[in-house]
Write an enzyme that holds these catalytic residues in place. Structure first.
Site, short mmCIF file in Angstrom:
data_model
loop_
_atom_site.label_atom_id
_atom_site.label_comp_id
_atom_site.label_asym_id
_atom_site.label_seq_id
_atom_site.Cartn_x
_atom_site.Cartn_y
_atom_site.Cartn_z
N ASP A 81 0.85 -1.19 0.00
CA ASP A 81 0.00 0.00 0.00
C ASP A 81 0.89 1.24 0.00
OD1 ASP A 81 0.80 -0.72 2.67
OD2 ASP A 81 -0.58 0.80 3.43
N GLU B 235 0.04 -1.01 5.78
CA GLU B 235 1.08 -0.50 6.68
C GLU B 235 0.94 0.99 6.92
OE1 GLU B 235 4.91 1.30 7.84
OE2 GLU B 235 3.75 1.62 6.00
#
Length: 368
Positions: free
Chosen positions: A5, A73
């Site tokens: 991400d 994250e």
């Protein structure tokens, strides 16, 4: 470990579209422009390339190798938490964990001209702290003497005026001593006598740069503000979100006590959101550390390898519950200008840098 991400981006202000993955230049000067090249898709794909190359070469590692790629994250790290829970249920306790973190950098430590490979052996704790003021609303033409937004602004100003106490952890002292041996000029005498000159050293690092200032203390940054929904209405609720990075050796509880004392206003509600304590410190000697340091030196022979405490937060903090050797290092050279693109515009990586990163992961995997 890595995560796939990324933080959001729009085309505004980018030299090349953030999700266009455009290549510029030729030969060794080729540059790949894209969100995630440094944080953290570049490392993820480098890991996959290294694994693919070793499999194709017929290499079989002596120990099991797990690849852990998180999907969130940049927000709460629920993917990493779930992976850790699954490994724990299976009785898996990794001998070595490597996630994103420090890099090969230059010009960040005064007096040291050599490139520095900073390997995170711990990381600061992190929490968002919400400051909230609630009071009666009304028309903005007849404001009270102290509106909710003014009270909130006063709290922020007080917080900014009372920084956390400065200090140096054992890891930071070790970093200074390691790098001090390679320093030149008058600062060498200070750095090589770090333990005896600790107060002076804390003062020096507190003034050199934003990065060194963050090394010596818990930091706060007001990142979000909200008030009224209309220009002519008094806010019934005013809020600020403060991003807090908690120094190793401190705690969430100690941090909250400091914030309340700094704000000193019972009408300002202060609450921690998703608090995470500073991580345990991984060893800087032994087989695991040597494997990482040796792999760095094989690819970057001129770099000084040093432990440090990572200032940001990563998914690796969740793995400290199942492993005693958790490290944070991204095997890319990053200039100051390139580091400034992390979570900002024009994130990019030199292709040659990325290829050296693949070599690092290959070397590390072969060492296991």
């Amino acid at each position: 470990m890595a995560h796939y991400d990324v933080v959001p981006a729009t085309d505004d202000g980018w030299e090349h579209p953030p999700f266009g993955a455009e290549l510029t230049g030729t030969g060794d000067a080729r540059v790949l422009w894209s969100r995630g090249t440094l944080d953290d898709k570049g490392a993820l794909v480098a890991i996959l390339e290294a694994v693919d190359a070793l499999v194709a070469a017929g290499h079989t590692p002596a120990a099991d190798v797990y690849l852990s790629f998180g999907h969130d994250e940049e927000t709460v790290g629920s993917g990493a938490k779930t992976i850790v829970a699954s490994l724990a249920d299976r009785g898996v306790r990794p001998a070595l964990v490597l996630d994103e973190g420090g890099a090969v950098v230059e010009g960040i430590f005064p007096g040291v001209a050599k490139p520095i490979a900073v390997v995170g052996v711990s990381e600061k704790g992190i929490t968002s702290v919400r400051l909230t003021v609630e009071q009666n609303g009304g028309h903005a033409s007849t404001p009270p003497k102290l509106t909710a937004t003014v009270r909130l602004a006063r709290a922020i100003t007080r917080l900014n005026a009372k920084p956390f106490p400065a200090g140096l952890s054992e890891t930071n002292l070790q970093m200074v001593e390691t790098l001090g041996a390679h320093a030149t000029g008058p600062l060498r005498a200070v750095f090589t006598r770090a333990r005896r000159l600790k107060p002076a050293l804390v003062a020096v690092l507190g003034r050199v740069s934003d990065e060194t200032r963050a090394i010596v203390r818990t930091t706060t940054a007001v990142t979000q503000l909200s008030g009224s929904l209309a220009a002519n209405a008094l806010p019934e609720t005013a809020e600020a979100v403060v991003n807090v990075r908690i120094a190793v050796g401190s705690s969430v509880a100690e941090t909250m006590t400091h914030l309340r004392r700094a704000v000193r206003d019972p009408l300002v509600r202060i609450e921690a959101i998703d608090p995470s304590e500073p991580s345990p410190v991984s060893p800087t000697t032994g087989q695991e550390w040597d494997a990482i340091a040796g792999s760095i030196s094989a690819v970057h022979p001129d770099a000084v390898v040093t432990p440090y405490i990572m200032l940001g937060a990563s998914d690796s903090r969740h793995f400290t519950t199942i492993s005693d050797a958790v490290y944070r290092f991204t095997p890319f050279e990053m200039s100051g200008e390139e580091r400034a693109t992390l979570h900002a515009r024009n994130e990019r990586i030199h292709v040659a840098t990325w290829l050296r990163g693949i070599r690092f992961y290959e070397r590390l995997l072969r060492s296991r």
